[in-house]
Enzyme design. Structure first.
Site, PDB file in Angstrom:
ATOM      1  N   HIS A  80     -35.216  -1.225  27.988  1.00  0.00           N
ATOM      2  CA  HIS A  80     -35.077  -2.182  26.898  1.00  0.00           C
ATOM      3  C   HIS A  80     -33.682  -2.781  26.780  1.00  0.00           C
ATOM      4  O   HIS A  80     -33.533  -3.991  26.782  1.00  0.00           O
ATOM      5  CB  HIS A  80     -35.580  -1.664  25.560  1.00  0.00           C
ATOM      6  N   TYR A 136     -31.088  -6.869  26.596  1.00  0.00           N
ATOM      7  CA  TYR A 136     -30.005  -7.329  25.719  1.00  0.00           C
ATOM      8  C   TYR A 136     -28.717  -7.568  26.501  1.00  0.00           C
ATOM      9  O   TYR A 136     -27.906  -8.410  26.129  1.00  0.00           O
ATOM     10  CB  TYR A 136     -29.828  -6.342  24.559  1.00  0.00           C
ATOM     11  N   HIS A 157     -44.547 -12.624  27.182  1.00  0.00           N
ATOM     12  CA  HIS A 157     -43.455 -12.287  26.257  1.00  0.00           C
ATOM     13  C   HIS A 157     -42.112 -12.221  26.974  1.00  0.00           C
ATOM     14  O   HIS A 157     -41.149 -12.875  26.582  1.00  0.00           O
ATOM     15  CB  HIS A 157     -43.751 -10.954  25.561  1.00  0.00           C
ATOM     16  N   PHE A 158     -42.043 -11.456  28.064  1.00  0.00           N
ATOM     17  CA  PHE A 158     -40.690 -11.282  28.616  1.00  0.00           C
ATOM     18  C   PHE A 158     -40.249 -12.469  29.456  1.00  0.00           C
ATOM     19  O   PHE A 158     -39.049 -12.677  29.613  1.00  0.00           O
ATOM     20  CB  PHE A 158     -40.518  -9.924  29.304  1.00  0.00           C
ATOM     21  N   HIS A 159     -41.210 -13.275  29.945  1.00  0.00           N
ATOM     22  CA  HIS A 159     -40.763 -14.509  30.601  1.00  0.00           C
ATOM     23  C   HIS A 159     -40.190 -15.483  29.574  1.00  0.00           C
ATOM     24  O   HIS A 159     -39.236 -16.200  29.863  1.00  0.00           O
ATOM     25  CB  HIS A 159     -41.894 -15.154  31.401  1.00  0.00           C
ATOM     26  N   ARG A 195     -51.861  -7.475  34.032  1.00  0.00           N
ATOM     27  CA  ARG A 195     -50.750  -8.030  34.798  1.00  0.00           C
ATOM     28  C   ARG A 195     -50.683  -7.328  36.157  1.00  0.00           C
ATOM     29  O   ARG A 195     -51.392  -6.353  36.388  1.00  0.00           O
ATOM     30  CB  ARG A 195     -49.443  -7.867  34.027  1.00  0.00           C
ATOM     31  N   ARG A 196     -49.840  -7.823  37.034  1.00  0.00           N
ATOM     32  CA  ARG A 196     -49.582  -7.165  38.320  1.00  0.00           C
ATOM     33  C   ARG A 196     -50.836  -6.973  39.161  1.00  0.00           C
ATOM     34  O   ARG A 196     -51.004  -5.961  39.826  1.00  0.00           O
ATOM     35  CB  ARG A 196     -48.941  -5.793  38.103  1.00  0.00           C
TER      36      ARG A 196
END
Lengths: 183, 541
Positions: B216, B220, B367-369, B430-431
């Site tokens: 995580h 950041y 979300h993370f893209h 995913r994947r």
């Protein structure tokens, strides 16, 4: 500079915003807290270990014991082995509208599954038995893909969950239910 | 500025963006495979090697090099003094390069198809893992230099506030140091010994927990340069001032504190942890929204100042008055919008009840893209457009292709990720390389997958236009090489030592990490658990 006349005013505005932030965070805490403690929505967190090297020799995950079983008291348990690159068994019948406990483990690498159209979802980690408890509301077939990369055959690793209306629900003399994938 | 490290910084940025161009090419190809339109070029070997390379470059190589270069630039320009040791900085750079040169060939030869998240007991070539260790060790040189640079400046400027950009930069250095502990322990004590054949088994629960430690806060680490620029460059680019310097410091500090003890929200669906610590880390995850909400306010207020200074009137009139033709202003706005979309998805992910709907589906990828590509990388573009002219002394020929590139990136992100949200809710994992779209249960997934593939090609075009824009810069007119940062409306004369250094911050992080991870890590040494057998992926079948 029109918007700010002095530093105190700036700090007052910041303080007001800090209150809004506190409010937003409190709402998030409340939503999560209520869903967790009042509605008892918890993720599968059943810390139960099993030796991955001897899974198939264990009593519970022996091949004859896999699949859907109904105990004499009516409790429904599904036992599955997730292995490179298949779920055993591949077709999983479950009764509609009844609590079902799914117990899964892996003898080799990390897998996982979700059952499309439901909230059933867990990681399957070698060394542990993952347990998901759920109730299937809608009758019909649901796809159950492996959702964690487990090797080059990962894309082919799918099972099928067949939710059977209670009127058509049948088990054999040992309390086992079976189904076939025909498509 | 008198002191420079231009070649060093350009070397970092150059390699970072070259690797980035390769990774977006792979990304677009992966979407083509998933769409099912081009089965001729599809094999699971190629697809998963590509996913591993895409993740490795985007997760470890590109941002690490970019952030190192960014940090050196900020250090030299804000402190107006040379780096403590240019030689050590180059040594760190070359360690990263050697690491990349070890890791990527292993990936592309199919000997390390384990994805960038490693997933032991899958075990690949040791060159992949050792290469990544060198990347991290090289970045530790940067961490040391940033801390050293700030300490030297503080010694010569007692009682003065560390310039805000540098404060954020050192916050990121400490954040990265804490972040890398988890993955370093996992690699050095579990994965590499297995990869060398010294051990035959791996404790998977422990490995996953250590990786979650890193997974995580690493986000950041990628994000902090964007935040530093929101506070210290964007307000000036808009023609205004920073609303509050102190709020910037507080946000940076809170980002370090709250991004670290929360990684177990990646393990909500894992069987090796009980609900107690999952719940605790979920609650801490909620707090990560605080520095972001503070930032949205402060930057919004700074932009309002700029808009009103430029003659904007009324409740919203200032928005139209902002200089939208400037890439930095445009990128900041687009970044905020995409952060909003990505953040919304993230709030679902971090709620451990709702997470069950979408865990490991395309929703998570979306979300993370959005966070990484939409919020972080779009600001890396803006930073490159801001710094590159200072580094090479050339003005861009025109701002038009720069604005076009930023718009295409933002639109590409939306077109790529919105279908993934829908597909994720429908249960698309995913994947997965290929789907059997002849199966009527999932046939309707194909259209959305094709839409997101089109998004992928928009992103690819934008990424290549970015590289083109940087290259054409060298033909531009001579530029002013002086870097100017935004000034606060009320520049601080003195700040509390807690917001001018990191002693308190590191103490609090230590406390939070012990609280959040002490038991979850220690349990593997006293509960009865069984390790898994190593599964090699690099020895052929």
């Amino acid at each position: 500079m029109a918007p700010i006349t002095n530093e105190q005013e700036l700090q007052k505005t910041e303080f007001r915003w800090a209150m809004i932030v506190t409010g937003a965070v409190t709402v998030l805490f409340a939503v999560i807290g209520i869903s967790s403690f009042v509605m008892a929505l918890h993720p599968p967190s059943h810390v139960e270990s099993i030796d991955p090297a001897t899974v198939s020799q264990s009593k519970e995950f022996a091949e004859s014991n896999l699949g859907t079983s109904v105990d004499p008291d009516g409790a429904v348990t599904v036992r599955i082995i997730a292995t490179q690159f298949a779920f055993v068994p591949r077709c999983i019948p479950v009764p509609q509208g009844k609590p079902v406990t799914i117990r899964v483990t892996s003898p080799d690498v990390i897998h996982g599954f979700l059952i499309a159209g439901t909230n059933a979802n867990t990681m399957v980690v070698p060394g542990y038995v993952a347990e998901v408890r759920t109730v299937f509301g809608t009758a019909g077939d649901h796809l159950m893909p492996c959702h964690e990369f487990c090797g080059l055959g990962h894309s082919e690793m799918w099972a099928l969950v067949r939710v059977v209306p209670q009127a058509q629900w049948q088990t054999d003399a040992d309390g086992k239910a079976r189904c076939d994938i025909s498509r | 500025m008198t002191y420079r490290a231009d070649r060093l910084i350009l070397a970092h940025f150059g390699v970072a963006f070259a690797a980035f161009a390769l990774a977006i090419l792979l990304g677009a190809w992966q979407m083509t495979v998933r769409s099912g339109l081009e089965p001729a070029f599809t094999s699971p070997e190629a697809y998963f090697a590509s996913v591993t390379a895409h993740g490795t470059i985007m997760g470890y190589v590109m941002p690490t090099l970019f952030i190192m270069g960014f940090g050196y630039f900020v250090s030299v320009t804000t402190l107006d003094r040379p780096l403590p040791s240019l030689r050590l900085a180059w040594a760190g750079f070359w360690l990263v390069i050697v690491g990349v040169a070890m890791a990527l060939p292993a990936v592309f030869s199919g000997k390390a198809t384990v994805l960038y998240t490693f997933y032991p007991p899958l075990t690949g070539s040791v060159f992949y893992y050792l290469g990544l260790v060198l990347v991290v060790v090289g970045s530790w040189f940067w961490v040391g230099l940033m801390i050293w640079a700030m300490a030297g400046w503080k010694k010569d400027n007692p009682g003065k506030p560390v310039p805000l950009a540098m404060y954020g930069n050192v916050a990121n250095a400490f954040l990265w140091l804490w972040t890398t502990v988890g993955v370093a322990v996992e690699l050095l004590f579990q994965v590499i010994p297995a990869s060398l054949g010294w051990t035959q088994t791996i404790d998977i629960g422990l490995a996953r927990t250590l990786f979650a430690w890193t997974l995580h806060p690493i986000v950041y680490f990628w994000l902090l340069p964007a935040y530093i620029v929101f506070y210290t460059i964007a307000p000036r680019a808009a023609g205004g001032r920073l609303y509050s310097d102190m709020m910037g410091r507080l946000s940076f500090l809170l980002l370090v504190l709250y991004s670290l003890p929360v990684g177990m929200h990646h393990l909500f669906m894992d069987p090796e942890h009980g609900t107690g610590f999952k719940f605790l880390q979920m609650m801490l995850t909620v707090l990560v929204t605080v520095p972001t909400l503070l930032t949205i306010f402060t930057i919004g207020a700074s932009m309002e100042i700029a808009g009103r200074l430029r003659g904007g009137k009324g409740l919203f009139g200032w928005i139209g008055a902002l200089p939208w033709d400037r890439p930095m202003v445009l990128a900041t706005c687009l970044s905020f919008v995409l952060l909003g979309f990505g953040g919304f998805g993230g709030i679902i992910n971090m709620s451990y009840g709702m997470n069950a709907m979408i865990h490991n589906t395309s929703w998570v990828t979306a979300h993370f893209h959005l966070i990484y590509g939409g919020t972080v990388v779009i600001m890396y573009f803006a930073i490159a457009y801001e710094f590159w002219p200072k580094l090479v002394g050339r003005e861009p020929l025109s701002l038009k292709p720069i604005r076009l590139q930023l718009w295409m990136w933002a639109i590409g992100m939306v077109v790529t990720t919105f279908p993934w949200h829908i597909l994720g809710l429908e249960g698309q994992p995913r994947r997965v390389a290929t789907f059997d779209y002849t199966n009527p249960m999932i046939a309707h997934w194909q259209n959305w997958t094709i839409v997101s593939m089109i998004g992928g090609y928009i992103l690819l075009t934008s990424g290549l236009l970015f590289v083109w824009n940087l290259l054409t810069l060298y033909r531009g007119a001579e530029a002013d090489r002086q870097m100017h940062y935004a000034v606060a409306v009320y520049p601080p004369h003195r700040v509390p030592s807690a917001l001018n250094g990191f002693d308190l911050c590191n103490g609090l992080v230590l406390f939070l990490m012990l609280m959040a991870y002490g038991y979850p890590v220690a349990q593997f040494f006293f509960i009865k658990d069984y390790p898994a057998l190593v599964h090699r992926v690099d020895l052929g079948n």
